[in-house]
Design a protein around this motif. Structure first.
Motif, PDB file in Angstrom:
ATOM      1  N   ARG A 144      -7.956  39.426  17.978  1.00  0.00           N
ATOM      2  CA  ARG A 144      -6.763  40.156  17.563  1.00  0.00           C
ATOM      3  C   ARG A 144      -7.081  41.670  17.256  1.00  0.00           C
ATOM      4  O   ARG A 144      -6.051  42.399  17.435  1.00  0.00           O
ATOM      5  CB  ARG A 144      -6.316  39.391  16.282  1.00  0.00           C
ATOM      6  N   ALA A 145      -8.322  42.072  16.730  1.00  0.00           N
ATOM      7  CA  ALA A 145      -8.469  43.334  16.322  1.00  0.00           C
ATOM      8  C   ALA A 145      -8.611  44.249  17.456  1.00  0.00           C
ATOM      9  O   ALA A 145      -8.022  45.151  17.404  1.00  0.00           O
ATOM     10  CB  ALA A 145     -10.143  43.556  15.466  1.00  0.00           C
ATOM     11  N   ILE A 146      -9.405  43.821  18.495  1.00  0.00           N
ATOM     12  CA  ILE A 146      -9.315  45.066  19.834  1.00  0.00           C
ATOM     13  C   ILE A 146      -7.913  45.174  20.481  1.00  0.00           C
ATOM     14  O   ILE A 146      -7.849  45.839  21.382  1.00  0.00           O
ATOM     15  CB  ILE A 146     -10.489  44.384  20.739  1.00  0.00           C
ATOM     16  N   LYS A 147      -6.873  44.273  20.320  1.00  0.00           N
ATOM     17  CA  LYS A 147      -5.743  44.334  20.761  1.00  0.00           C
ATOM     18  C   LYS A 147      -4.558  45.206  19.679  1.00  0.00           C
ATOM     19  O   LYS A 147      -3.567  45.353  20.117  1.00  0.00           O
ATOM     20  CB  LYS A 147      -4.861  43.118  21.169  1.00  0.00           C
ATOM     21  N   ASN A 148      -5.384  45.481  18.576  1.00  0.00           N
ATOM     22  CA  ASN A 148      -4.402  46.150  17.597  1.00  0.00           C
ATOM     23  C   ASN A 148      -4.577  47.721  17.731  1.00  0.00           C
ATOM     24  O   ASN A 148      -5.459  48.178  17.516  1.00  0.00           O
ATOM     25  CB  ASN A 148      -5.049  45.801  16.269  1.00  0.00           C
ATOM     26  N   PRO A 149      -3.155  48.396  18.171  1.00  0.00           N
ATOM     27  CA  PRO A 149      -3.133  49.658  18.347  1.00  0.00           C
ATOM     28  C   PRO A 149      -3.601  50.477  17.102  1.00  0.00           C
ATOM     29  O   PRO A 149      -3.679  51.892  17.277  1.00  0.00           O
ATOM     30  CB  PRO A 149      -1.983  50.135  18.847  1.00  0.00           C
ATOM     31  N   MET A 150      -3.677  49.995  15.931  1.00  0.00           N
ATOM     32  CA  MET A 150      -3.803  50.751  14.781  1.00  0.00           C
ATOM     33  C   MET A 150      -5.187  51.667  14.778  1.00  0.00           C
ATOM     34  O   MET A 150      -5.385  52.610  14.426  1.00  0.00           O
ATOM     35  CB  MET A 150      -3.840  49.955  13.556  1.00  0.00           C
ATOM     36  N   TYR A 151      -6.082  51.099  15.743  1.00  0.00           N
ATOM     37  CA  TYR A 151      -7.663  51.738  15.913  1.00  0.00           C
ATOM     38  C   TYR A 151      -7.383  52.962  16.619  1.00  0.00           C
ATOM     39  O   TYR A 151      -8.500  53.799  16.503  1.00  0.00           O
ATOM     40  CB  TYR A 151      -8.459  50.814  16.491  1.00  0.00           C
ATOM     41  N   CYS A 152      -6.305  53.227  17.288  1.00  0.00           N
ATOM     42  CA  CYS A 152      -6.142  54.361  17.989  1.00  0.00           C
ATOM     43  C   CYS A 152      -5.084  55.251  17.304  1.00  0.00           C
ATOM     44  O   CYS A 152      -4.562  56.141  17.847  1.00  0.00           O
ATOM     45  CB  CYS A 152      -5.874  54.155  19.451  1.00  0.00           C
ATOM     46  N   GLY A 153      -4.793  54.888  16.219  1.00  0.00           N
ATOM     47  CA  GLY A 153      -3.606  55.388  15.272  1.00  0.00           C
ATOM     48  C   GLY A 153      -2.378  55.403  15.718  1.00  0.00           C
ATOM     49  O   GLY A 153      -1.357  56.379  15.333  1.00  0.00           O
ATOM     50  N   LYS A 154      -1.854  54.271  16.215  1.00  0.00           N
ATOM     51  CA  LYS A 154      -0.696  53.835  16.421  1.00  0.00           C
ATOM     52  C   LYS A 154      -0.294  52.637  15.621  1.00  0.00           C
ATOM     53  O   LYS A 154      -1.214  51.799  15.179  1.00  0.00           O
ATOM     54  CB  LYS A 154      -0.418  53.437  17.777  1.00  0.00           C
ATOM     55  N   ILE A 155       0.847  52.558  15.256  1.00  0.00           N
ATOM     56  CA  ILE A 155       1.556  51.006  14.659  1.00  0.00           C
ATOM     57  C   ILE A 155       2.579  50.614  15.388  1.00  0.00           C
ATOM     58  O   ILE A 155       3.570  51.018  15.905  1.00  0.00           O
ATOM     59  CB  ILE A 155       2.213  51.532  13.147  1.00  0.00           C
ATOM     60  N   PHE A 156       2.402  49.219  15.536  1.00  0.00           N
ATOM     61  CA  PHE A 156       3.418  48.660  16.556  1.00  0.00           C
ATOM     62  C   PHE A 156       4.520  48.011  15.718  1.00  0.00           C
ATOM     63  O   PHE A 156       4.351  47.352  14.673  1.00  0.00           O
ATOM     64  CB  PHE A 156       2.634  47.364  17.272  1.00  0.00           C
ATOM     65  N   ILE A 157       5.911  48.407  16.094  1.00  0.00           N
ATOM     66  CA  ILE A 157       6.944  48.008  15.551  1.00  0.00           C
ATOM     67  C   ILE A 157       7.699  46.890  16.318  1.00  0.00           C
ATOM     68  O   ILE A 157       8.030  47.252  17.485  1.00  0.00           O
ATOM     69  CB  ILE A 157       8.042  49.077  15.274  1.00  0.00           C
ATOM     70  N   LYS A 158       7.886  45.898  15.668  1.00  0.00           N
ATOM     71  CA  LYS A 158       8.330  44.744  16.404  1.00  0.00           C
ATOM     72  C   LYS A 158      10.056  44.922  16.797  1.00  0.00           C
ATOM     73  O   LYS A 158      10.526  45.587  15.667  1.00  0.00           O
ATOM     74  CB  LYS A 158       8.286  43.380  15.774  1.00  0.00           C
ATOM     75  N   ALA A 159      10.403  44.206  17.721  1.00  0.00           N
ATOM     76  CA  ALA A 159      11.803  44.393  18.121  1.00  0.00           C
ATOM     77  C   ALA A 159      12.763  43.746  17.005  1.00  0.00           C
ATOM     78  O   ALA A 159      12.200  42.645  16.354  1.00  0.00           O
ATOM     79  CB  ALA A 159      12.210  43.803  19.384  1.00  0.00           C
TER      80      ALA A 159
END
Length: 264
Positions: free
Chosen positions: A219-234
């Motif tokens: 779950r962690a390696i697929k989380n874009p927060m590590y590259c400074g992004k936040i995913f917003i769900k539809a």
């Protein structure tokens, strides 16, 4: 002769937010019984939410009713939201109580159940708390979504980060060592495509301060927060998207994208 069981309910959140008090409810119910010459059989104290009737003390009470082990013919509470904050469940429970010759009654919102028109008032008393719950939940959802759009991470920080608070009370997340270095090492190793993911996880867990499960690692390696992004769900007519985060990134966007290609 009227014999009543007193039901006193307050959840932890309610007591903190609104100052509800079990002692205050107890005093009002006792005063009501004394003024109306009602004998008190037992007092039931509940520290649980009223979103449904899966409450420990209420479940015990219903079991006693089914065993016909109670002498009471009333169950008293201060207001209908002490009884339930879910209209659908409340109607079914009222039916069960009445079928066992026990009349539920809110002393501050009294209703004569034998009068048909009072069912409309009952519907209002029961629906109002449920509407309040739904509105509070919706406001919380919109508040969290707005914060995410502003680039703020919500909830518990992911591995490699830690929740912090500034002197003026503002919350934020910052890098945490040695966990951050462990994740940076893992991303770099995955990008080389030399080892399987679980092998890399096990190697990482051998490092200082690392102990992460396979599910959490994936779950962690697929989380874009590590590259400074936040995913917003539809949501409704809003499409899913990525926004720039306010926290410090651990890896570059190019490294994150390279890792996603490897694991796909």
């Amino acid at each position: 002769m009227q014999i009543a069981d007193l039901y006193i309910r307050v959840s932890t959140d309610e007591q903190a937010d609104k100052g509800y008090s079990q002692r205050d409810q107890h005093e009002r119910l006792e005063r009501y019984c004394n003024q109306n010459l009602i004998t008190i059989a037992q007092v039931i104290f509940e520290d649980h939410s009223a979103k449904n009737f899966n409450r420990p003390e209420w479940t015990k009470y219903i079991n006693h009713i089914k065993k016909r082990s109670l002498k009471s013919n009333l169950i008293l509470f201060t207001k209908w939201d002490r009884f339930s904050r879910n209209a659908g469940d409340a109607y079914q429970m009222i039916k069960l109580l009445l079928s066992n010759n026990i009349s539920p009654q809110a002393i501050e919102q009294p209703l004569d159940m034998s009068i048909p028109e009072n069912k409309m008032m009952l519907a209002i008393y029961l629906a109002a708390p449920e509407v309040e719950n739904d509105r509070r939940a919706l406001n919380t959802f919109y508040g969290m979504r707005r914060a995410q759009k502003e680039g703020r991470l919500m909830g518990t920080a992911s591995y490699g980060y830690v929740n912090k608070c500034t002197e003026d009370g503002r919350k934020y997340v910052g890098l945490k060592e040695p966990e951050a270095s462990n994740m940076l090492w893992a991303f770099n190793e995955i990008s080389k495509s030399k080892y399987a993911l679980n092998q890399i996880r096990l190697k990482m867990n051998a490092r200082e301060g690392a102990n992460i499960s396979s599910t959490s690692f994936y779950r962690a390696i697929k989380n874009p927060m590590y590259c400074g992004k936040i995913f917003i769900k539809a949501y409704k007519d809003e499409e899913a998207c990525l926004v720039e985060a306010t926290h410090e990134s651990l890896i570059s966007e190019s490294l994150f994208n390279k890792v996603q290609k490897v694991i796909s």
